[in-house]
Design a protein around this motif. Sequence first.
Motif, PDB file in Angstrom:
ATOM      1  N   VAL A   1      75.035  48.004  86.081  1.00 43.69           N
ATOM      2  CA  VAL A   1      74.651  48.095  84.676  1.00 43.69           C
ATOM      3  C   VAL A   1      75.393  47.020  83.887  1.00 43.69           C
ATOM      4  O   VAL A   1      76.603  46.836  84.066  1.00 43.69           O
ATOM      5  CB  VAL A   1      74.983  49.508  84.137  1.00 43.69           C
ATOM      6  CG1 VAL A   1      74.627  49.642  82.678  1.00 43.69           C
ATOM      7  CG2 VAL A   1      74.246  50.564  84.967  1.00 43.69           C
ATOM      8  N   ASP A   2      74.672  46.313  83.004  1.00 45.68           N
ATOM      9  CA  ASP A   2      75.300  45.244  82.227  1.00 45.68           C
ATOM     10  C   ASP A   2      76.070  45.798  81.032  1.00 45.68           C
ATOM     11  O   ASP A   2      76.119  47.015  80.816  1.00 45.68           O
ATOM     12  CB  ASP A   2      74.276  44.182  81.816  1.00 45.68           C
ATOM     13  CG  ASP A   2      73.243  44.670  80.812  1.00 45.68           C
ATOM     14  OD1 ASP A   2      73.456  45.706  80.148  1.00 45.68           O
ATOM     15  OD2 ASP A   2      72.199  43.987  80.679  1.00 45.68           O
ATOM     16  N   MET A   3      76.642  44.916  80.256  1.00 47.05           N
ATOM     17  CA  MET A   3      77.505  45.319  79.140  1.00 47.05           C
ATOM     18  C   MET A   3      76.722  45.976  77.997  1.00 47.05           C
ATOM     19  O   MET A   3      77.292  46.644  77.153  1.00 47.05           O
ATOM     20  CB  MET A   3      78.303  44.116  78.614  1.00 47.05           C
ATOM     21  CG  MET A   3      79.214  43.487  79.674  1.00 47.05           C
ATOM     22  SD  MET A   3      80.166  44.665  80.679  1.00 47.05           S
ATOM     23  CE  MET A   3      81.334  45.241  79.495  1.00 47.05           C
ATOM     24  N   GLU A   4      75.400  45.798  77.977  1.00 46.18           N
ATOM     25  CA  GLU A   4      74.560  46.464  76.976  1.00 46.18           C
ATOM     26  C   GLU A   4      74.039  47.803  77.503  1.00 46.18           C
ATOM     27  O   GLU A   4      73.144  48.391  76.935  1.00 46.18           O
ATOM     28  CB  GLU A   4      73.382  45.568  76.563  1.00 46.18           C
ATOM     29  CG  GLU A   4      73.755  44.419  75.646  1.00 46.18           C
ATOM     30  CD  GLU A   4      74.392  43.266  76.410  1.00 46.18           C
ATOM     31  OE1 GLU A   4      73.862  42.862  77.476  1.00 46.18           O
ATOM     32  OE2 GLU A   4      75.452  42.769  75.969  1.00 46.18           O
ATOM     33  N   ASN A   5      74.592  48.227  78.642  1.00 49.34           N
ATOM     34  CA  ASN A   5      74.214  49.482  79.283  1.00 49.34           C
ATOM     35  C   ASN A   5      72.773  49.483  79.803  1.00 49.34           C
ATOM     36  O   ASN A   5      72.136  50.525  79.887  1.00 49.34           O
ATOM     37  CB  ASN A   5      74.466  50.676  78.358  1.00 49.34           C
ATOM     38  CG  ASN A   5      74.945  51.888  79.150  1.00 49.34           C
ATOM     39  OD1 ASN A   5      75.518  51.735  80.216  1.00 49.34           O
ATOM     40  ND2 ASN A   5      74.685  53.067  78.633  1.00 49.34           N
TER      41      ASN A   5
ATOM     42  N   LEU B   1      79.212  43.276  85.385  1.00 49.83           N
ATOM     43  CA  LEU B   1      78.383  44.448  85.648  1.00 49.83           C
ATOM     44  C   LEU B   1      79.279  45.611  86.037  1.00 49.83           C
ATOM     45  O   LEU B   1      80.246  45.439  86.783  1.00 49.83           O
ATOM     46  CB  LEU B   1      77.391  44.173  86.778  1.00 49.83           C
ATOM     47  CG  LEU B   1      76.359  43.075  86.527  1.00 49.83           C
ATOM     48  CD1 LEU B   1      75.541  42.823  87.791  1.00 49.83           C
ATOM     49  CD2 LEU B   1      75.444  43.434  85.371  1.00 49.83           C
ATOM     50  N   ASN B   2      78.949  46.775  85.554  1.00 48.88           N
ATOM     51  CA  ASN B   2      79.651  47.991  85.947  1.00 48.88           C
ATOM     52  C   ASN B   2      78.872  48.662  87.070  1.00 48.88           C
ATOM     53  O   ASN B   2      77.642  48.633  87.080  1.00 48.88           O
ATOM     54  CB  ASN B   2      79.778  48.943  84.754  1.00 48.88           C
ATOM     55  CG  ASN B   2      80.676  48.375  83.679  1.00 48.88           C
ATOM     56  OD1 ASN B   2      81.780  47.931  83.961  1.00 48.88           O
ATOM     57  ND2 ASN B   2      80.209  48.370  82.453  1.00 48.88           N
ATOM     58  N   VAL B   3      79.593  49.260  87.990  1.00 54.43           N
ATOM     59  CA  VAL B   3      78.982  49.919  89.144  1.00 54.43           C
ATOM     60  C   VAL B   3      79.107  51.430  88.968  1.00 54.43           C
ATOM     61  O   VAL B   3      80.189  51.939  88.692  1.00 54.43           O
ATOM     62  CB  VAL B   3      79.684  49.490  90.452  1.00 54.43           C
ATOM     63  CG1 VAL B   3      79.033  50.156  91.657  1.00 54.43           C
ATOM     64  CG2 VAL B   3      79.684  47.985  90.596  1.00 54.43           C
TER      65      VAL B   3
END
Length: 158
Positions: free
Chosen positions: A49-53, A3-5
Amino acid sequence: MKLNVYNMNNQFAIQILNWKYKPPYDFYNNEYSEEALEELLDSSYYALVDMENELFGFFCTGKSAQVPAGHAMGVYEEKFIDMGLGMNPMLVGEGRGTEFCLLIIKLVEEKFQNTPIRLTVAKFNNRAIHLYGKLGFVEEHEFETERAEFMTMVRRRE
């Protein structure tokens, strides 16, 4: 799970304010208002946010993670960093909670080194209480509001 922060932004905040949980977790549903939007944009909230945005969840720290009524009961007097979190209701119950929470704990511990973490949870939310217990949180205080009974749980650094 990767997950991106991101700092909370208007787009993510509006999505969160429109999330709808199934009973009994509908207690956590929000109503969209300018005041609610401003709170999510107050710089203490972060989007995951996951890798699929896609928006997976969020967390907040500090006063935003506290239930205001708890102040009158003295449950927030000790020096801890308060943490609050929420997962996209479309993803709840799929066994991702542990990994999601561990990521948030890691981020909070990195930012607030050596400060124990406190969270506040509605006492009916046995699923969350069980998870937090597995992650090293222990019950600290209980208090009641007109809407629900709550407990604070604390995770002390070893």
